[in-house]
Design a protein around this motif. Structure first.
Motif, PDB file in Angstrom:
ATOM      1  N   PHE A 134      38.500  24.519  44.885  1.00 16.30           N
ATOM      2  CA  PHE A 134      37.275  25.185  44.421  1.00 16.30           C
ATOM      3  C   PHE A 134      36.232  24.140  44.023  1.00 16.30           C
ATOM      4  CE2 PHE A 134      39.151  29.449  43.701  1.00 16.30           C
ATOM      5  CZ  PHE A 134      38.035  30.233  43.946  1.00 16.30           C
ATOM      6  N   ARG A 135      35.002  24.386  44.366  1.00 14.83           N
ATOM      7  CA  ARG A 135      33.938  23.549  43.807  1.00 14.83           C
ATOM      8  C   ARG A 135      33.633  24.074  42.403  1.00 14.83           C
ATOM      9  NH1 ARG A 135      29.013  25.448  43.285  1.00 14.83           N
ATOM     10  NH2 ARG A 135      28.264  27.252  44.434  1.00 14.83           N
ATOM     11  N   PRO A 136      32.946  23.280  41.566  1.00 19.68           N
ATOM     12  CA  PRO A 136      32.615  23.782  40.226  1.00 19.68           C
ATOM     13  C   PRO A 136      31.739  25.042  40.301  1.00 19.68           C
ATOM     14  CG  PRO A 136      32.305  21.405  40.352  1.00 19.68           C
ATOM     15  CD  PRO A 136      32.546  21.881  41.752  1.00 19.68           C
ATOM     16  N   LEU A 137      32.086  26.041  39.511  1.00 21.53           N
ATOM     17  CA  LEU A 137      31.341  27.300  39.466  1.00 21.53           C
ATOM     18  C   LEU A 137      30.677  27.443  38.103  1.00 21.53           C
ATOM     19  CD1 LEU A 137      34.207  29.524  40.916  1.00 21.53           C
ATOM     20  CD2 LEU A 137      32.153  28.842  42.165  1.00 21.53           C
ATOM     21  N   THR A 138      29.483  27.995  38.079  1.00 15.76           N
ATOM     22  CA  THR A 138      28.817  28.240  36.795  1.00 15.76           C
ATOM     23  C   THR A 138      29.356  29.540  36.201  1.00 15.76           C
ATOM     24  OG1 THR A 138      27.024  29.568  37.747  1.00 15.76           O
ATOM     25  CG2 THR A 138      26.695  27.168  37.676  1.00 15.76           C
ATOM     26  N   SER A 139      29.157  29.713  34.899  1.00 15.22           N
ATOM     27  CA  SER A 139      29.562  30.957  34.234  1.00 15.22           C
ATOM     28  C   SER A 139      28.868  32.154  34.863  1.00 15.22           C
ATOM     29  CB  SER A 139      29.218  30.899  32.741  1.00 15.22           C
ATOM     30  OG  SER A 139      29.965  29.880  32.134  1.00 15.22           O
ATOM     31  N   GLU A 140      27.584  31.964  35.236  1.00 15.76           N
ATOM     32  CA  GLU A 140      26.814  33.055  35.842  1.00 15.76           C
ATOM     33  C   GLU A 140      27.423  33.474  37.182  1.00 15.76           C
ATOM     34  OE1 GLU A 140      25.440  30.236  34.601  1.00 15.76           O
ATOM     35  OE2 GLU A 140      24.630  31.171  32.771  1.00 15.76           O
ATOM     36  N   GLN A 141      27.848  32.477  37.981  1.00 13.64           N
ATOM     37  CA  GLN A 141      28.454  32.794  39.277  1.00 13.64           C
ATOM     38  C   GLN A 141      29.767  33.552  39.089  1.00 13.64           C
ATOM     39  OE1 GLN A 141      28.547  28.738  40.661  1.00 13.64           O
ATOM     40  NE2 GLN A 141      26.882  29.085  42.124  1.00 13.64           N
ATOM     41  N   ILE A 142      30.556  33.095  38.130  1.00 11.80           N
ATOM     42  CA  ILE A 142      31.846  33.755  37.879  1.00 11.80           C
ATOM     43  C   ILE A 142      31.622  35.194  37.410  1.00 11.80           C
ATOM     44  CG2 ILE A 142      33.914  33.752  36.417  1.00 11.80           C
ATOM     45  CD1 ILE A 142      33.750  30.652  36.466  1.00 11.80           C
ATOM     46  N   ARG A 143      30.680  35.394  36.486  1.00 10.06           N
ATOM     47  CA  ARG A 143      30.397  36.747  35.970  1.00 10.06           C
ATOM     48  C   ARG A 143      29.868  37.651  37.089  1.00 10.06           C
ATOM     49  NH1 ARG A 143      32.623  37.314  31.154  1.00 10.06           N
ATOM     50  NH2 ARG A 143      32.152  35.702  29.637  1.00 10.06           N
ATOM     51  N   TYR A 144      28.988  37.095  37.937  1.00  7.51           N
ATOM     52  CA  TYR A 144      28.441  37.876  39.055  1.00  7.51           C
ATOM     53  C   TYR A 144      29.578  38.353  39.950  1.00  7.51           C
ATOM     54  CZ  TYR A 144      26.430  38.852  43.632  1.00  7.51           C
ATOM     55  OH  TYR A 144      26.117  39.448  44.835  1.00  7.51           O
ATOM     56  N   TYR A 145      30.478  37.441  40.287  1.00  8.92           N
ATOM     57  CA  TYR A 145      31.588  37.783  41.177  1.00  8.92           C
ATOM     58  C   TYR A 145      32.460  38.878  40.557  1.00  8.92           C
ATOM     59  CZ  TYR A 145      35.986  37.563  43.681  1.00  8.92           C
ATOM     60  OH  TYR A 145      37.117  37.907  44.381  1.00  8.92           O
ATOM     61  N   ILE A 146      32.809  38.728  39.308  1.00  7.59           N
ATOM     62  CA  ILE A 146      33.681  39.716  38.650  1.00  7.59           C
ATOM     63  C   ILE A 146      33.008  41.089  38.607  1.00  7.59           C
ATOM     64  CG2 ILE A 146      34.838  40.340  36.488  1.00  7.59           C
ATOM     65  CD1 ILE A 146      35.134  37.256  36.000  1.00  7.59           C
ATOM     66  N   ARG A 147      31.714  41.106  38.276  1.00  4.51           N
ATOM     67  CA  ARG A 147      30.990  42.384  38.192  1.00  4.51           C
ATOM     68  C   ARG A 147      30.879  43.060  39.559  1.00  4.51           C
ATOM     69  NH1 ARG A 147      27.519  39.644  34.707  1.00  4.51           N
ATOM     70  NH2 ARG A 147      26.071  39.334  36.432  1.00  4.51           N
ATOM     71  N   GLN A 148      30.561  42.268  40.580  1.00  3.63           N
ATOM     72  CA  GLN A 148      30.319  42.833  41.906  1.00  3.63           C
ATOM     73  C   GLN A 148      31.598  43.174  42.671  1.00  3.63           C
ATOM     74  OE1 GLN A 148      27.245  43.634  43.272  1.00  3.63           O
ATOM     75  NE2 GLN A 148      26.525  43.163  41.209  1.00  3.63           N
TER      76      GLN A 148
END
Length: 195
Positions: free
Chosen positions: A130-144
């Motif tokens: 995995f490349r480094p992910l931001t908190s925003e990217q992780i939250r977006y993925y979980i929500r979507q």
């Protein structure tokens, strides 16, 4: 072209595993059994995946008919010798994905082939980076994508796999949930051994 395998029973409700078998042109039907997926402490990582796959297969002891092959599988996500199961909620998923961010982990799938006469099992390991992910990217993925039915809280075929995974070493379909090339080979060997 269809394959000349005997009747296959897939003991998995995973739509991804079902889709992979369809793409392999294997005729199968889905039969589900309730199985306790606990495992003894002290097993190695691959041993854990194999233990659960074999446990799922043995649930068919009483119902399997001669000539049928039951296929069961268990996929685990491991990082630094920790096994990540399916997340319980959004925060748990966030915790898991934060742990995977920027690091290498392993995906191990144990597969069991079971007939009325014998049990054969094998496992496949794939390294995922995995490349480094931001908190925003992780939250977006979980929500979507709500990855609560996936070990490690992600699906490689989803958005996060497209934008967050730099590379893999090993079988891609293993990360999806079933190492198809290996399964095909093992099914052929399994059948030839029975002749």
């Amino acid at each position: 072209m269809t394959n000349t395998f005997p009747p296959i029973i897939l003991a998995s409700k995973s739509p991804r595993r079902q889709e992979l078998l369809n793409l392999m042109s294997i005729d199968f039907r889905v039969v589900l059994k309730e199985v306790d997926e606990s495992f003894p402490a002290g097993l190695g990582l691959a041993e854990t995946a194999l233990f659960i796959a074999e446990k799922k297969a043995r649930a068919f002891d009483e119902s399997i008919k001669p000539g049928e092959i039951v296929v069961t599988a268990d996929t685990i996500v491991c990082i630094e010798r920790n096994i990540l199961g399916k997340p319980e909620n959004e925060e748990h998923a966030f915790e898991m994905l934060s742990m995977l961010s920027g690091k290498k982990h392993e995906v191990i799938t144990g597969v069991a082939l079971f007939t009325s006469e014998r049990l054969h099992s094998f496992y496949e390991v794939t390294e995922v980076y995995f490349r480094p992910l931001t908190s925003e990217q992780i939250r977006y993925y979980i929500r979507q994508y709500e990855p609560f039915d996936k070990a490690g809280a992600y699906g490689i075929q989803d958005w996060i796999g497209l934008v967050g995974i730099e590379r893999i070493s090993g079988s891609y379909t293993n990360v999806v949930g079933l190492p198809t090339e290996r399964l095909y080979r093992e099914l052929q060997s399994f059948m030839n051994a029975a002749l």
